[in-house]
Design an enzyme around this catalytic site. Structure first.
Site, short mmCIF file in Angstrom:
data_model
loop_
_atom_site.label_atom_id
_atom_site.label_comp_id
_atom_site.label_asym_id
_atom_site.label_seq_id
_atom_site.Cartn_x
_atom_site.Cartn_y
_atom_site.Cartn_z
N ASP A 72 40.05 37.49 40.21
CA ASP A 72 39.38 38.19 41.30
C ASP A 72 39.92 37.76 42.66
OD1 ASP A 72 37.85 39.65 39.57
OD2 ASP A 72 36.04 38.43 39.78
N ALA A 188 29.38 36.74 43.04
CA ALA A 188 30.32 35.66 43.31
C ALA A 188 29.57 34.48 43.94
CB ALA A 188 31.44 36.18 44.22
#
Length: 295
Positions: A72, A188
C-alpha cells in the site's frame, strides 16, 4: 482487443519479490496489444529491462493504466503523482496487508487479463490537501490519500493544540497528536488509533486523537467538505511535525496553523470484478469469516 493501450509499470524499491512479479507481468503483457513503459525510479532496480523509461509525470500524461507492484505504501506514493490525471491505478500486492493493492502475485495473469478485457470495478478516492500557515503566509503544502497526521516527531512528548472545524472552535487538546483520515485511510494508521472504519464510498473525514489526556475525547466524523484547522499552541516546548501518508512531513512552530481540507484531485482506483470491501476487511483484519446458521 485490450481495454487499455498504454500501461505504466511501477514497483517497490529494494524488493526481489517485486522484481519477480514485474518480470512476470511484463512477460504476460508482451503477448498483448499494449504499449508498456517502466517508471524511472523502478528502472534503477531493473537495468536489464528494455522497456521505454518515463518519469511519473510523463506516465501520468501518456498512460491510461498504471499497475503498481508492491504494498500500500507504493500505491500511496503513486497516488500523489497520478491523482487528478486521466489514468487508472491497479495494485498487485507485494507488501503486507494490501488494502489498496488487492491482486495477489499468484493471480497476475488471470486478474490482469480480466482487467484488460474490461472486467473491473472503478472507484474514485479523494485526497486531503495540507497547508501550513506561519505569520499569515503559506510555508508548506502537502497531500495524502490516507491521512494527515500531527505528531511530536522524534520526541515522546504531548502536544497542545486547538481544533477548529469550519471556523467553529471544537476543543483545546493535549495528546500525542491528531490523525485526520480519509475513508481510504480509515483502515490504516487511524484504525490503530481507535478510529472508525469508513466505507470507501463515504464522503467523510475522520478526526482521531492519539492518546488524548482526556479520556472523554473520541474520534469525530465530519462531512468531507469541512475545513479543518489546527492551531499549534504557544505552550508547546517542541516543534510538532505534520506528515502526509507517512511519507512527506513538515516541521511546525508554535503559532502555526495547520489547514486540512478535501483536495479537488481524486485518484481513479480499479479492482478486479469480484472485489468486496467487507471481504477484504475479513481477510486482512482477521474478522470471523463464517456466517452463522440462520435456519
Amino acid at each position: 482487443m485490450s481495454h487499455f493501450s498504454h500501461i505504466g509499470l511501477l514497483g517497490r524499491r529494494d524488493s526481489e519479490s517485486t522484481k519477480y512479479s514485474l518480470n512476470r507481468l511484463i512477460d504476460f503483457l508482451s503477448k498483448r496489444d499494449v504499449q508498456m513503459y517502466l517508471d524511472e525510479e523502478t528502472s534503477l532496480e531493473m537495468p536489464e529491462c528494455k522497456l521505454p523509461i518515463k518519469s511519473r509525470g510523463e506516465l501520468a500524461k501518456v498512460c491510461d493504466l498504471v499497475i503498481v507492484v508492491g504494498g500500500d505504501g507504493s500505491l500511496l506514493a503513486a497516488a500523489r503523482a497520478f491523482a487528478g490525471h486521466n489514468v487508472k491505478i491497479l495494485g498487485i500486492n507485494r507488501g503486507r496487508l494490501g488494502f489498496l493493492t488487492d491482486i495477489s502475485p499468484e493471480e497476475i495473469e488471470y486478474k490482469v487479463g480480466e482487467v484488460l478485457e474490461g472486467a473491473y470495478e472503478h472507484e474514485k478516492r479523494f485526497l486531503l490537501e495540507l497547508g501550513v500557515q506561519r505569520n499569515n503566509a503559506t510555508i508548506a503544502h502537502g497531500c495524502g490519500l490516507n491521512d494527515v497526521v500531527l505528531h511530536p516527531g522524534k520526541f515522546i512528548r504531548m502536544i497542545e493544540f486547538e481544533l477548529f472545524i469550519d471556523d467553529e472552535f471544537v476543543c483545546r487538546q493535549r495528546s500525542d497528536g491528531l490523525i485526520v483520515s480519509t475513508p481510504t485511510g480509515s483502515t490504516a494508521y487511524a484504525l490503530s488509533g481507535g478510529g472508525p472504519i469508513m466505507h470507501p464510498s463515504l464522503d467523510a473525514i475522520a478526526i482521531v486523537p492519539m492518546n488524548p489526556h482526556t479520556l472523554s475525547s473520541r474520534p469525530i466524523v465530519v462531512n468531507a467538505q469541512s475545513k479543518i484547522r489546527i492551531f499549534i499552541s504557544y505552550s508547546n516546548h517542541l516543534s510538532p511535525h505534520v506528515t502526509c501518508d507517512g511519507q512527506t512531513h513538515v516541521v511546525t512552530e508554535v503559532g502555526d496553523v495547520v489547514e486540512i481540507q478535501k483536495s479537488e484531485r481524486s485518484l481513479s482506483l480499479i479492482h478486479p470484478k469480484d472485489h468486496n470491501f467487507f471481504e477484504t476487511c475479513r481477510s486482512k483484519l482477521g474478522w470471523a469469516s463464517q456466517r452463522g446458521n440462520h435456519d
